[in-house]
Design a protein around this motif. Structure first.
Motif, PDB file in Angstrom:
ATOM      1  N   THR A  19     133.237 -51.081 -26.796  1.00 53.62           N
ATOM      2  CA  THR A  19     134.664 -50.722 -26.738  1.00 53.62           C
ATOM      3  C   THR A  19     135.140 -50.309 -28.115  1.00 53.62           C
ATOM      4  O   THR A  19     134.902 -51.023 -29.097  1.00 53.62           O
ATOM      5  CB  THR A  19     135.509 -51.926 -26.259  1.00 53.62           C
ATOM      6  N   ASN A  28     140.088 -46.492 -19.368  1.00 55.47           N
ATOM      7  CA  ASN A  28     140.793 -46.489 -20.649  1.00 55.47           C
ATOM      8  C   ASN A  28     142.113 -47.227 -20.508  1.00 55.47           C
ATOM      9  O   ASN A  28     142.747 -47.208 -19.451  1.00 55.47           O
ATOM     10  CB  ASN A  28     141.041 -45.058 -21.121  1.00 55.47           C
ATOM     11  N   LEU A  32     144.533 -41.232 -21.906  1.00 54.01           N
ATOM     12  CA  LEU A  32     144.579 -42.597 -22.451  1.00 54.01           C
ATOM     13  C   LEU A  32     145.387 -43.528 -21.557  1.00 54.01           C
ATOM     14  O   LEU A  32     145.072 -44.713 -21.431  1.00 54.01           O
ATOM     15  CB  LEU A  32     145.187 -42.581 -23.858  1.00 54.01           C
ATOM     16  N   ILE A  60     136.550 -38.139 -24.596  1.00 50.94           N
ATOM     17  CA  ILE A  60     136.961 -38.766 -23.338  1.00 50.94           C
ATOM     18  C   ILE A  60     136.469 -37.954 -22.140  1.00 50.94           C
ATOM     19  O   ILE A  60     135.945 -38.508 -21.171  1.00 50.94           O
ATOM     20  CB  ILE A  60     138.494 -38.919 -23.293  1.00 50.94           C
ATOM     21  N   ARG A  91     134.151 -47.273 -23.996  1.00 51.36           N
ATOM     22  CA  ARG A  91     135.476 -47.481 -23.399  1.00 51.36           C
ATOM     23  C   ARG A  91     136.511 -47.440 -24.508  1.00 51.36           C
ATOM     24  O   ARG A  91     136.321 -48.065 -25.568  1.00 51.36           O
ATOM     25  CB  ARG A  91     135.544 -48.834 -22.698  1.00 51.36           C
ATOM     26  N   ILE A  92     137.617 -46.752 -24.267  1.00 51.20           N
ATOM     27  CA  ILE A  92     138.661 -46.622 -25.279  1.00 51.20           C
ATOM     28  C   ILE A  92     139.862 -47.489 -24.909  1.00 51.20           C
ATOM     29  O   ILE A  92     140.393 -47.391 -23.796  1.00 51.20           O
ATOM     30  CB  ILE A  92     139.117 -45.159 -25.445  1.00 51.20           C
TER      31      ILE A  92
END
Length: 369
Positions: free
Chosen positions: A160, A88, A226, A181, A200-201
């Motif tokens: 993403t 992330n 994050l 997450i 994916r963040i």
């Protein structure tokens, strides 16, 4: 020529017959007769080798991101590593610094490049709708839910998801985001069946999330989830040495878009643009050039082609700002590299000879390795 003054060597970019730009060093010398009288002047142009320009895919930057400053070069060096990691990412920066562009570049250079890239602008969606937008809903979950609807996380599976201005998400939704997450699953509204996702963040914010955590506005556990990899995009006022390069890029881009043939910008207009602090950052610079290309009727951008609020800066303009920026850039490079001349030249994208010449020009006496 009448005063027989020495004509200084200058670096500039010229256009070849095929329209491509070529970086050159220009020097001039006088011609005299047998009695020492000046009869003419010869000007020579010498190409500067190993210089990257903005054409043919060779440009100072990474992908669509333009810059030659130390701060931007450091970011460009990190991008391939970040893109390849699949972790992330948190992008921090003021509005208009290019967070959206960087997120797309990271995705394009990642292993997920052939999968979806989905952007969610968190502030633009009311909190009551954001949950269903992110996670979807089941038929009958609420009035108007006449069909099942997948959320952005589900649509983005394998790709993403880009959460723009993640700092504006409510604490309630932060809990659900944390679960995605940690467990890589969620439930649609009105449904108890878990939906598994591989996403994916990349999150972006113009806020100081560390301060938001202290104020109780942002969950600390989510912040650390994050903030695995962080990129801090500098405001344009902190990388003014990039402004001439950005301007050249915008001129090329808008020439193609508008069908015009603008070849450059007058020095006084450039001085105004380089002395301005750009509170709106690169986005504001782009808007200024959109304005210019709508109104310009000549091939060279002058002061009168600038928007009124920039035109008014002409009276209070302190000349020499470009040289000052360049001098400061060299000093910073010397400090950051411990005075290693090879490293300084590499970071600045110039030859060692050019580096020494500029140090002499700006009176930088510090010895380098």
């Amino acid at each position: 020529m009448e005063k027989k003054e020495v004509i200084p060597t200058r670096e500039m970019v010229i256009r070849r017959k095929d329209g491509k730009r070529m970086p050159v060093v220009i020097s001039a010398s006088f011609l005299t007769d047998g009695e020492g009288r000046v009869t003419g002047c010869v000007e020579t142009f010498r190409e500067i080798p190993n210089t990257k320009l903005l054409e043919g895919g060779e440009k100072d930057g990474f992908d669509e991101m333009i810059g030659c400053s130390l701060k931007m070069r450091t970011i460009f060096e990190k991008i391939p590593v970040i893109a390849d990691s699949d972790l992330n990412v948190l992008i921090e920066g003021e509005t208009g610094t290019g967070k959206d562009l960087l997120a797309r570049i990271i995705h394009r250079h990642s292993k997920r490049k052939d999968k979806p890239f989905v952007k969610i602008s968190c502030p633009s969606i009311p909190d009551t709708l954001l949950e269903s937008e992110l996670f979807g809903y089941k038929k009958g979950a609420f009035t108007g839910a006449v069909n099942d609807k997948p959320g952005k996380f589900e649509i983005c599976n394998g790709g993403t998801i880009y959460l723009d201005e993640v700092g504006d998400i409510s604490l309630h939704l932060q809990v659900k985001l944390l679960r995605v997450i940690e467990e890589r699953e969620f439930e649609r509204l009105g449904d108890n069946t878990p939906v598994k996702v591989d996403v994916r963040i990349i999150a972006a914010t113009n806020k100081n999330l560390e301060e938001e955590v202290k104020r109780g506005n942002f969950r600390e556990d989510l912040y650390y989830r994050l903030n695995v990899l962080t990129v801090k995009l500098p405001p344009l006022r902190e990388r003014k040495e990039d402004i001439p390069l950005l301007i050249e890029h915008l001129i090329d881009k808008l020439n193609r878009k508008r069908g015009k043939d603008v070849i450059g910008i007058e020095e006084e207009a450039m001085e105004i643009l380089c002395s301005y602090d750009w509170p709106g950052n690169v986005r504001e610079l782009q808007n200024v050039f959109e304005y210019i290309f709508v109104h310009i009727n000549s091939r060279v951008i002058g002061v009168n082609d600038l928007p009124p609020y920039l035109r008014q800066r002409k009276k209070g303009l302190r000349m020499g700002s470009i040289a000052e920026v360049e001098r400061e850039l060299i000093i910073k490079a010397l400090e950051e590299t411990g005075g290693n001349k090879n490293e300084v030249a590499r970071l600045l994208g110039i030859s060692r000879t050019t580096l020494w010449r500029k140090m002499k020009k700006y009176g930088i006496k510090r010895r380098i390795g």
